[in-house]
Every structure is written in structure tokens, then in C-alpha cells.
Motif scaffolding. Structure first.
Motif, PDB file in Angstrom:
ATOM      1  N   ILE A  24       9.732 -44.120 -68.864  1.00 52.56           N
ATOM      2  CA  ILE A  24       8.751 -43.693 -69.880  1.00 52.56           C
ATOM      3  C   ILE A  24       7.748 -42.818 -69.140  1.00 52.56           C
ATOM      4  O   ILE A  24       7.146 -43.264 -68.160  1.00 52.56           O
ATOM      5  N   ARG A  25       7.592 -41.566 -69.579  1.00 54.64           N
ATOM      6  CA  ARG A  25       6.687 -40.682 -68.855  1.00 54.64           C
ATOM      7  C   ARG A  25       6.060 -39.671 -69.810  1.00 54.64           C
ATOM      8  O   ARG A  25       6.490 -39.535 -70.951  1.00 54.64           O
ATOM      9  N   GLY A  26       5.060 -38.942 -69.246  1.00 46.35           N
ATOM     10  CA  GLY A  26       4.292 -38.027 -70.085  1.00 46.35           C
ATOM     11  C   GLY A  26       3.085 -38.805 -70.584  1.00 46.35           C
ATOM     12  O   GLY A  26       3.231 -39.914 -71.119  1.00 46.35           O
ATOM     13  N   ALA A  27       1.902 -38.226 -70.380  1.00 47.96           N
ATOM     14  CA  ALA A  27       0.678 -38.982 -70.607  1.00 47.96           C
ATOM     15  C   ALA A  27       0.582 -39.595 -72.013  1.00 47.96           C
ATOM     16  O   ALA A  27       0.206 -40.764 -72.163  1.00 47.96           O
ATOM     17  N   ALA A  28       0.926 -38.827 -73.039  1.00 50.33           N
ATOM     18  CA  ALA A  28       0.808 -39.348 -74.405  1.00 50.33           C
ATOM     19  C   ALA A  28       1.843 -40.442 -74.670  1.00 50.33           C
ATOM     20  O   ALA A  28       1.537 -41.470 -75.299  1.00 50.33           O
ATOM     21  N   THR A  29       3.040 -40.243 -74.173  1.00 51.14           N
ATOM     22  CA  THR A  29       4.123 -41.225 -74.392  1.00 51.14           C
ATOM     23  C   THR A  29       3.808 -42.544 -73.674  1.00 51.14           C
ATOM     24  O   THR A  29       4.085 -43.630 -74.199  1.00 51.14           O
ATOM     25  N   THR A  67       0.348 -49.609 -63.211  1.00 52.33           N
ATOM     26  CA  THR A  67       1.633 -48.916 -63.054  1.00 52.33           C
ATOM     27  C   THR A  67       1.504 -47.527 -62.429  1.00 52.33           C
ATOM     28  O   THR A  67       2.185 -47.200 -61.471  1.00 52.33           O
ATOM     29  N   ARG A  68       0.630 -46.698 -63.000  1.00 55.56           N
ATOM     30  CA  ARG A  68       0.437 -45.331 -62.487  1.00 55.56           C
ATOM     31  C   ARG A  68      -1.061 -45.011 -62.591  1.00 55.56           C
ATOM     32  O   ARG A  68      -1.681 -45.317 -63.605  1.00 55.56           O
ATOM     33  N   PRO A  69      -1.609 -44.322 -61.588  1.00 61.30           N
ATOM     34  CA  PRO A  69      -3.070 -44.190 -61.550  1.00 61.30           C
ATOM     35  C   PRO A  69      -3.678 -42.945 -62.201  1.00 61.30           C
ATOM     36  O   PRO A  69      -4.871 -42.930 -62.473  1.00 61.30           O
ATOM     37  N   HIS A 134       6.934 -31.058 -68.396  1.00 63.87           N
ATOM     38  CA  HIS A 134       7.219 -31.316 -69.803  1.00 63.87           C
ATOM     39  C   HIS A 134       5.993 -31.977 -70.412  1.00 63.87           C
ATOM     40  O   HIS A 134       5.583 -33.061 -69.966  1.00 63.87           O
ATOM     41  N   SER A 135       5.421 -31.323 -71.395  1.00 66.87           N
ATOM     42  CA  SER A 135       4.236 -31.869 -72.062  1.00 66.87           C
ATOM     43  C   SER A 135       4.453 -31.823 -73.566  1.00 66.87           C
ATOM     44  O   SER A 135       4.699 -30.757 -74.137  1.00 66.87           O
ATOM     45  N   THR A 136       4.319 -32.987 -74.208  1.00 66.93           N
ATOM     46  CA  THR A 136       4.489 -33.023 -75.663  1.00 66.93           C
ATOM     47  C   THR A 136       3.312 -32.327 -76.359  1.00 66.93           C
ATOM     48  O   THR A 136       3.486 -31.738 -77.430  1.00 66.93           O
ATOM     49  N   ASP A 137       2.124 -32.383 -75.735  1.00 66.49           N
ATOM     50  CA  ASP A 137       0.979 -31.663 -76.321  1.00 66.49           C
ATOM     51  C   ASP A 137       1.232 -30.151 -76.287  1.00 66.49           C
ATOM     52  O   ASP A 137       0.974 -29.436 -77.261  1.00 66.49           O
ATOM     53  N   ALA A 138       1.725 -29.666 -75.143  1.00 66.61           N
ATOM     54  CA  ALA A 138       1.998 -28.222 -75.033  1.00 66.61           C
ATOM     55  C   ALA A 138       3.098 -27.807 -76.010  1.00 66.61           C
ATOM     56  O   ALA A 138       2.989 -26.779 -76.700  1.00 66.61           O
ATOM     57  N   LYS A 163      12.433 -32.176 -61.811  1.00 59.10           N
ATOM     58  CA  LYS A 163      13.030 -31.207 -62.733  1.00 59.10           C
ATOM     59  C   LYS A 163      12.754 -31.513 -64.206  1.00 59.10           C
ATOM     60  O   LYS A 163      13.641 -31.433 -65.059  1.00 59.10           O
ATOM     61  N   GLN A 164      11.494 -31.842 -64.491  1.00 60.85           N
ATOM     62  CA  GLN A 164      11.171 -32.162 -65.884  1.00 60.85           C
ATOM     63  C   GLN A 164      11.154 -30.933 -66.781  1.00 60.85           C
ATOM     64  O   GLN A 164      11.118 -31.053 -68.002  1.00 60.85           O
ATOM     65  N   GLY A 165      11.224 -29.746 -66.143  1.00 61.19           N
ATOM     66  CA  GLY A 165      11.380 -28.527 -66.931  1.00 61.19           C
ATOM     67  C   GLY A 165      12.652 -28.569 -67.768  1.00 61.19           C
ATOM     68  O   GLY A 165      12.716 -27.960 -68.842  1.00 61.19           O
ATOM     69  N   GLY A 200       0.319 -28.871 -70.128  1.00 59.52           N
ATOM     70  CA  GLY A 200      -0.384 -30.050 -70.621  1.00 59.52           C
ATOM     71  C   GLY A 200      -1.356 -30.544 -69.564  1.00 59.52           C
ATOM     72  O   GLY A 200      -1.690 -29.823 -68.626  1.00 59.52           O
ATOM     73  N   ALA A 201      -1.796 -31.784 -69.728  1.00 61.13           N
ATOM     74  CA  ALA A 201      -2.694 -32.385 -68.727  1.00 61.13           C
ATOM     75  C   ALA A 201      -2.515 -33.891 -68.728  1.00 61.13           C
ATOM     76  O   ALA A 201      -2.214 -34.495 -69.764  1.00 61.13           O
ATOM     77  N   ASP A 202      -2.702 -34.472 -67.556  1.00 58.97           N
ATOM     78  CA  ASP A 202      -2.713 -35.932 -67.432  1.00 58.97           C
ATOM     79  C   ASP A 202      -4.141 -36.459 -67.515  1.00 58.97           C
ATOM     80  O   ASP A 202      -4.369 -37.560 -68.002  1.00 58.97           O
ATOM     81  N   SER A 203      -5.068 -35.665 -67.017  1.00 61.71           N
ATOM     82  CA  SER A 203      -6.497 -35.992 -67.123  1.00 61.71           C
ATOM     83  C   SER A 203      -7.283 -34.694 -67.085  1.00 61.71           C
ATOM     84  O   SER A 203      -6.894 -33.739 -66.415  1.00 61.71           O
ATOM     85  N   ILE A 211      -6.170 -31.953 -64.332  1.00 63.51           N
ATOM     86  CA  ILE A 211      -5.260 -32.682 -63.446  1.00 63.51           C
ATOM     87  C   ILE A 211      -3.918 -32.723 -64.162  1.00 63.51           C
ATOM     88  O   ILE A 211      -3.794 -33.286 -65.250  1.00 63.51           O
ATOM     89  N   ASN A 212      -2.943 -32.055 -63.570  1.00 58.90           N
ATOM     90  CA  ASN A 212      -1.631 -31.965 -64.212  1.00 58.90           C
ATOM     91  C   ASN A 212      -0.555 -31.945 -63.124  1.00 58.90           C
ATOM     92  O   ASN A 212      -0.850 -31.958 -61.921  1.00 58.90           O
ATOM     93  N   LYS A 213       0.685 -31.906 -63.537  1.00 59.57           N
ATOM     94  CA  LYS A 213       1.839 -31.970 -62.632  1.00 59.57           C
ATOM     95  C   LYS A 213       1.671 -31.043 -61.438  1.00 59.57           C
ATOM     96  O   LYS A 213       1.241 -29.894 -61.603  1.00 59.57           O
ATOM     97  N   ILE A 214       2.043 -31.536 -60.292  1.00 57.73           N
ATOM     98  CA  ILE A 214       1.912 -30.765 -59.050  1.00 57.73           C
ATOM     99  C   ILE A 214       2.536 -29.371 -59.232  1.00 57.73           C
ATOM    100  O   ILE A 214       3.637 -29.248 -59.773  1.00 57.73           O
ATOM    101  N   LEU A 237      -7.589 -37.753 -75.764  1.00 55.31           N
ATOM    102  CA  LEU A 237      -7.139 -38.941 -75.026  1.00 55.31           C
ATOM    103  C   LEU A 237      -7.004 -38.657 -73.527  1.00 55.31           C
ATOM    104  O   LEU A 237      -6.992 -39.574 -72.709  1.00 55.31           O
ATOM    105  N   LYS A 238      -6.922 -37.380 -73.170  1.00 47.44           N
ATOM    106  CA  LYS A 238      -6.750 -36.992 -71.755  1.00 47.44           C
ATOM    107  C   LYS A 238      -8.101 -36.768 -71.062  1.00 47.44           C
ATOM    108  O   LYS A 238      -8.129 -36.431 -69.880  1.00 47.44           O
ATOM    109  N   LEU A 239      -9.205 -36.900 -71.814  1.00 42.74           N
ATOM    110  CA  LEU A 239     -10.520 -36.711 -71.192  1.00 42.74           C
ATOM    111  C   LEU A 239     -10.873 -37.972 -70.408  1.00 42.74           C
ATOM    112  O   LEU A 239     -10.730 -39.096 -70.924  1.00 42.74           O
TER     113      LEU A 239
END
Ligand code: RI2
Length: 326
Positions: A24-29, A67-69, A134-138, A163-165, A200-203, A211-214, A237-239
Motif C-alpha cells: 500500500i503506497r502513495g500518501a493519500a492511499t 510504519t513510514r515516517p 505515481h501520485s493520485t493527486d497529480a 519504477k513507480q512511473g 504530487g507530494a508526501d508532505s 517533500i516528494n519522491k527522491i 492532507l499533505k500539509l
């Protein structure tokens, strides 16, 4: 888990394991899955007192939190749901958690839809977007632009190491969007063909840093140099509320095996042994606000420097400890 920690529902254990492994990945998911798991814990709880119920829910929150920071959507989801835990009896508390979890999930979907409609207004008919990860928001911005009858094409960065692209490419192809897939190293060359960088963004930090994917920060610097606008799709939600009081966002370091297999490592080391080789695998980086043109949220689009105003409005009255702490 300590001896005294309450037993956790299998949905919580499963969601936590799947978030950690990025099944399960992607900030919103991730946020959606965490809310769902808390609801399952509450629904099936056989706690015999309000204290026992609260302790169980706090333990579930802690398990999911660890789980993830980096993606703040996770603690923001836990806060939202656990703050709904109000009442005197177990059944009132249960109802509070389940209702707020479902309300949170509904709002998440709604926010993504609204954000997409706003982001779509930035895209013109015939535009090409360059994506990263891969960003669902984008992707919601692209989906709404297609709904508006616009033609959109995409240059999709592969996004090493996972390779989430490919997930982005698959979704765009499903919508019949023409996709050019490129390795990350080719991004600068293809920026001349792009009208927008869309990520997209994680934070999002209070100073407007993203703050987003490297790899996002390097892409943004190159895009700025090429004159391609950088659009960040991130629902509120990402703020990240803690950044308003000076905290920084922890960047997750992931397993080296995502970068290098054991066989590849043996090849590199040859006869020398493993001592001199270090593999680093940061999952995210920080793009300074000066490289970002717009942060698109469900509340409208913002220049990154003004995002703090929205954060004050949303988080201004939130005080005290975390609801999953004892
Ligand atoms: P949505 C992902 O992180 C990517 O960095 C992506 O840009 C971000 O979450 C936001 O995704 P990861 O979980 O919430 O793949 O827009 O490490 O779907």
C-alpha cells in the motif's frame, strides 16, 4: 510491542505491514488504508471498558504511525479519526471512531476530485505534462482535464529505484493518454517537450518546501532552468502541521536491496569483500519553494510561500499531544 499492549486487529497488522512494504503506497492511499484499519479495530473491539477501548485504539494508532515516517497524510489521518473518539461508553466511542473514519475517507475522495478540477484549469488543450513517480493527486488533474475535453500527453519518468512511473504510465494509458516513458537520466532532454512538470507530494512544509519522491528536487531545478512551470498537486492532507513550529520532516531511508541485488553487490565487491561499499536509498527529497510555481489543493492553488496562511487556518487551533500517545 510491549507485554501490556492490547491485541491489535488483523486489519491493523495487515495494513501496517503493507504500508511498510509499500504494497500500500502513495500518501493519500496510505491515509485511506490507515482510516479503514482504525475503523475495523473499533468495529470488532471486544474491550470491556472505555479505558480499554481507548488503549486499544491508541495502540492501533501507534502501530500504524511507526510504519513510514515521511508522508504526513498518515499522522493527519490518525489524528482526524482518533479525535472522533468521543463519548462515555464503549459503544459511543466505537461509533465516534467508525463515523470519523468514514467521514475522513469521503472527504479524501472529495478533496482529490476538487483538487483535480482546479489543477485541470492550469492544463491547456494539447499540453504535455512530465510526471515523476505515481501520485493520485497529480493524476486527478489529468483526469479532470480529459473530462473537460482537453487532449493531454505525458512524458513519464521511470522513477528509480521502484519504477513507480510504470504505475503512472499504466493509469494514463488506461485513459488513452499518449505516454512517452523515459529513464530518470533523460528528463532534462525531454523537458523541452513538456509544458508542465506535474508531481504530487508526501508532505508540504510551512515555508512551502515540497517533500516528494527522491528526484523531484533535481527535476524542479532542471525545469526552472528550462522555463517549464512546476505544479505540485497536494490536497491539504499533505500539509505538515509540525513544520509550523520549527520541526523538520524526516526523510525515510529504505532498504539497500531496492537499489542493488545481492548478486550485483557481489559483482561490485569482487575479491575485495564488502567493507568499502555503502548503498544509500533515501525515498524522498526536499524541493525548496523557489523552484515551485504552484501548489494545487482542494482549496485553490497557492504560491508555495503563501501556503502557511492556509496552514494557520487549518491547524491554528490544534494543541496538545498526539491522540495515539498514552
Ligand atoms: P498521492 C508517493 O510516495 C509519491 O512520492 C507521490 O508523489 C506521493 O506519495 C503522493 O501520492 P510513496 O508512498 O497521495 O510511493 O498523490 O513512497 O497518491
Amino acid at each position: 510491542m510491549s507485554q501490556t499492549d492490547p491485541e491489535l486487529h488483523e486489519s491493523v497488522e495487515e495494513a501496517a505491514a503493507d504500508i511498510a512494504s509499500m504494497e500500500i503506497r502513495g500518501a493519500a492511499t496510505i491515509a485511506d488504508a490507515a482510516a479503514e484499519a482504525l475503523a475495523a479495530q473499533a468495529e470488532d473491539s471486544d474491550a470491556d471498558s472505555p479505558e480499554a477501548f481507548r488503549a486499544e485504539m491508541r495502540a492501533a494508532g501507534r502501530r500504524l504511525r511507526e510504519t513510514r515516517p515521511t508522508a504526513v497524510s498518515l499522522p493527519n489521518a490518525l489524528r482526524y479519526v482518533l479525535r472522533g473518539m468521543a463519548g462515555e461508553t464503549v459503544s459511543e466511542l466505537r461509533e465516534g471512531v467508525v463515523e470519523s473514519a468514514h467521514e475522513f475517507q469521503r472527504e479524501l475522495d472529495q478533496a482529490q476530485d476538487n483538487l483535480g478540477r482546479i489543477g485541470a484549469n492550469r492544463l491547456r488543450d494539447g499540453d504535455t505534462v512530465m510526471t515523476h513517480c505515481h501520485s493520485t493527486d497529480a493524476l486527478s488533474c489529468v483526469e479532470k482535464a480529459l473530462d473537460q475535453g482537453k487532449d493531454v500527453s505525458a512524458i513519464v519518468k521511470e522513477t528509480r529505484p521502484r519504477k513507480q512511473g510504470h504505475i503512472t504510465a499504466e493509469q494514463l494509458r488506461e485513459w488513452d493518454v499518449p505516454v512517452t516513458l523515459v529513464v530518470d537520466n533523460a528528463a532534462r532532454r525531454y523537458l523541452d517537450d513538456a509544458d508542465h512538470v506535474l508531481v504530487g507530494a508526501d508532505s508540504i512544509a510551512a515555508d512551502g518546501s515540497v517533500i516528494n519522491k527522491i528526484g523531484t528536487s533535481g527535476l524542479a531545478v532542471n525545469a526552472r532552468e528550462r522555463g517549464v512551470p512546476i505544479m505540485v498537486a497536494a490536497q491539504t492532507l499533505k500539509l505538515h502541521p509540525d513544520t509550523m513550529t520549527g520541526h523538520t520532516v524526516e526523510i525515510e531511508m529504505r532498504d539497500e536491496r531496492e537499489v542493488l541485488t545481492e548478486a550485483e553487490e557481489r559483482d561490485i565487491n569482487g575479491d575485495l569483500g564488502g567493507e568499502g561499499l555503502t548503498v544509500e536509498n533515501p525515498a524522498f527529497d526536499v524541493t525548496p519553494p523557489r523552484y515551485v510555481d504552484a501548489i494545487v489543493t482542494e482549496r485553490g492553488q497557492f504560491p508555495p510561500e503563501s501556503i502557511v496562511t492556509l496552514m494557520r487556518e487549518l491547524f491554528g487551533d490544534q494543541q496538545g499531544g498526539e491522540p495515539w500517545e498514552e
